[in-house]
Design an enzyme around this catalytic site. Structure first.
Site, PDB file in Angstrom:
ATOM      1  N   LEU A   1      -3.619  -2.319  -3.950  1.00 26.72           N
ATOM      2  CA  LEU A   1      -3.775  -3.700  -3.655  1.00 26.72           C
ATOM      3  C   LEU A   1      -4.854  -3.859  -2.604  1.00 26.72           C
ATOM      4  CD1 LEU A   1      -0.039  -4.828  -3.459  1.00 26.72           C
ATOM      5  CD2 LEU A   1      -1.796  -5.942  -4.834  1.00 26.72           C
TER       6      LEU A   1
ATOM      7  N   ASP B   1      -8.584   3.435   5.534  1.00 22.67           N
ATOM      8  CA  ASP B   1      -7.767   4.227   4.926  1.00 22.67           C
ATOM      9  C   ASP B   1      -7.441   5.462   5.861  1.00 22.67           C
ATOM     10  OD1 ASP B   1      -6.581   3.986   1.839  1.00 22.67           O
ATOM     11  OD2 ASP B   1      -6.529   5.995   2.542  1.00 22.67           O
TER      12      ASP B   1
ATOM     13  N   ASN C   1      -2.988  -5.094   5.370  1.00 25.83           N
ATOM     14  CA  ASN C   1      -2.206  -4.569   4.167  1.00 25.83           C
ATOM     15  C   ASN C   1      -1.555  -3.295   4.078  1.00 25.83           C
ATOM     16  OD1 ASN C   1      -2.232  -4.400   0.878  1.00 25.83           O
ATOM     17  ND2 ASN C   1      -3.413  -2.611   1.395  1.00 25.83           N
TER      18      ASN C   1
ATOM     19  N   TYR D   1      11.500  -0.938   4.995  1.00 26.36           N
ATOM     20  CA  TYR D   1      10.618  -1.774   4.599  1.00 26.36           C
ATOM     21  C   TYR D   1      10.965  -3.391   4.689  1.00 26.36           C
ATOM     22  CZ  TYR D   1       7.124  -2.969   0.954  1.00 26.36           C
ATOM     23  OH  TYR D   1       6.244  -3.750   0.317  1.00 26.36           O
TER      24      TYR D   1
ATOM     25  N   LYS E   1       8.905  -6.287   6.761  1.00 25.88           N
ATOM     26  CA  LYS E   1       8.254  -7.211   5.807  1.00 25.88           C
ATOM     27  C   LYS E   1       8.757  -8.596   6.389  1.00 25.88           C
ATOM     28  CE  LYS E   1       5.176  -5.114   3.428  1.00 25.88           C
ATOM     29  NZ  LYS E   1       3.640  -5.232   3.636  1.00 25.88           N
TER      30      LYS E   1
ATOM     31  N   THR F   1       1.420  -0.618  -8.792  1.00 28.24           N
ATOM     32  CA  THR F   1       0.942   0.343  -7.745  1.00 28.24           C
ATOM     33  C   THR F   1       1.484   1.558  -7.729  1.00 28.24           C
ATOM     34  OG1 THR F   1       2.015  -0.586  -5.590  1.00 28.24           O
ATOM     35  CG2 THR F   1       0.035  -1.724  -6.406  1.00 28.24           C
TER      36      THR F   1
END
Length: 303
Positions: free
Chosen positions: A17, A36, A89, A155, A159, A189
């Site tokens: 993404l 990255d 992201n 997670y 989020k 993904t």
């Protein structure tokens, strides 16, 4: 849509993404800082954007620390003269049920997603305020943070926290002309390929090149590039008045998540004791309880 006067940082943009967001921003003219932990992936992303006529530079570093956040902002300013857009992201998964989740499992995910979002946004806002002409904060959330998801305490918590921070930032930054929004994408993904409920459809898509309508429309899940348009829109001048929102995007669907609202209310003079609540419960609250977890079409569950 012309973003040729914009400079964006996209964390975790070497693949998936994040790469889709970076490529779409670059396609519309923005200069992009690629981030990255994998140098090969970061360099490949920069090369792909450059080959298409775009502008990009890499920063290889794990998101979470203030030092990485500062390095990302510095790279944007040194390479392109300014910063206009921060897209947070970067993320990892360490999925386990609560009673098997270790401190390290929890801290690793929260450190990248929640702390990483905080540190990167803070550094971006410091730069935006110094420049004095606004900016765009686009934080990547997840349906798991909105509704919960089995095995994702770390997670889901991170989020959900991201969306909470976005709402606060929308209030704090509005006078400076800085918008803050969340995007909760659903896409095929490396992360979602591990989810058993989607495996048959993803395997089919690998053979046929397309996902069925029930997945693209009803589930709202597609390819990474399907989720990129909303990020580019929010980065643009067209979205200067959009702030404090959480968007759902994927496949053929774009939607707004509602903010939490009071859905059932009762009043009792002197406050509610336990017996008072028990008496009120059947008529006011018993039928108003909210569901948890994502609800998928029967066609998806049955497969």
């Amino acid at each position: 849509m012309d973003l040729s006067n914009k400079v964006a940082v996209v964390t975790g943009s070497g693949q998936g993404l994040g790469l889709a967001y970076a490529k779409d921003l670059a396609r519309h003219g923005a200069a992009v800082v690629i981030n990255d932990v994998n140098a090969t992936a970061a360099d490949a992303a920069v090369a792909e954007i450059a080959a298409a006529g775009g502008r990009a530079v890499p920063v290889v570093a794990p998101v979470g620390s203030t030092e990485t956040a500062q390095a990302l902002v510095t790279a944007a300013v040194e390479a392109f003269g300014r910063l206009d857009v921060m897209v947070t992201n970067a993320g990892i998964l360490r999925d386990k049920v609560l009673w098997k989740m270790s401190d390290d499992d929890f801290d690793a995910v929260v450190g990248v997603h929640l702390r990483g979002t905080f540190t990167c946004v803070r550094e971006a806002v410091l730069r935006f305020r110094e420049q004095g002409d606004g900016g765009r904060i686009i934080c990547i959330g997840s349906p798991a943070g909105q509704r919960g998801n089995f095995g994702q305490t770390n997670y889901s918590g991170a989020k959900a926290g991201i969306v909470g921070m976005v709402r606060t930032w929308a209030l704090e930054l509005q006078r400076a002309g800085i918008t803050a929004n969340a995007v909760c994408p659903v896409a095929v993904t490396a992360m979602t390929e591990t989810l058993p409920i989607f495996a048959p459809f993803i395997d089919e898509a690998k053979r046929t090149g397309t996902l069925p309508p029930v997945i693209r429309r009803e589930v709202g899940m597609g390819d990474p590039h399907d989720a990129a348009g909303i990020v580019t829109f929010l980065a643009s001048d067209e979205a200067k008045d959009v702030t404090g929102q959480a968007f759902s995007v994927g496949g053929d669907r774009l939607a707004l998540w509602s903010h939490p609202q009071l859905t059932a209310t009762a009043f009792h003079d002197g406050g509610f004791g336990a017996d008072d609540i028990a008496a009120e419960w059947p008529t006011t609250f018993g039928e108003a309880l909210e569901s948890v977890g994502e609800k998928f079409p029967e066609e998806v569950v049955a497969k």
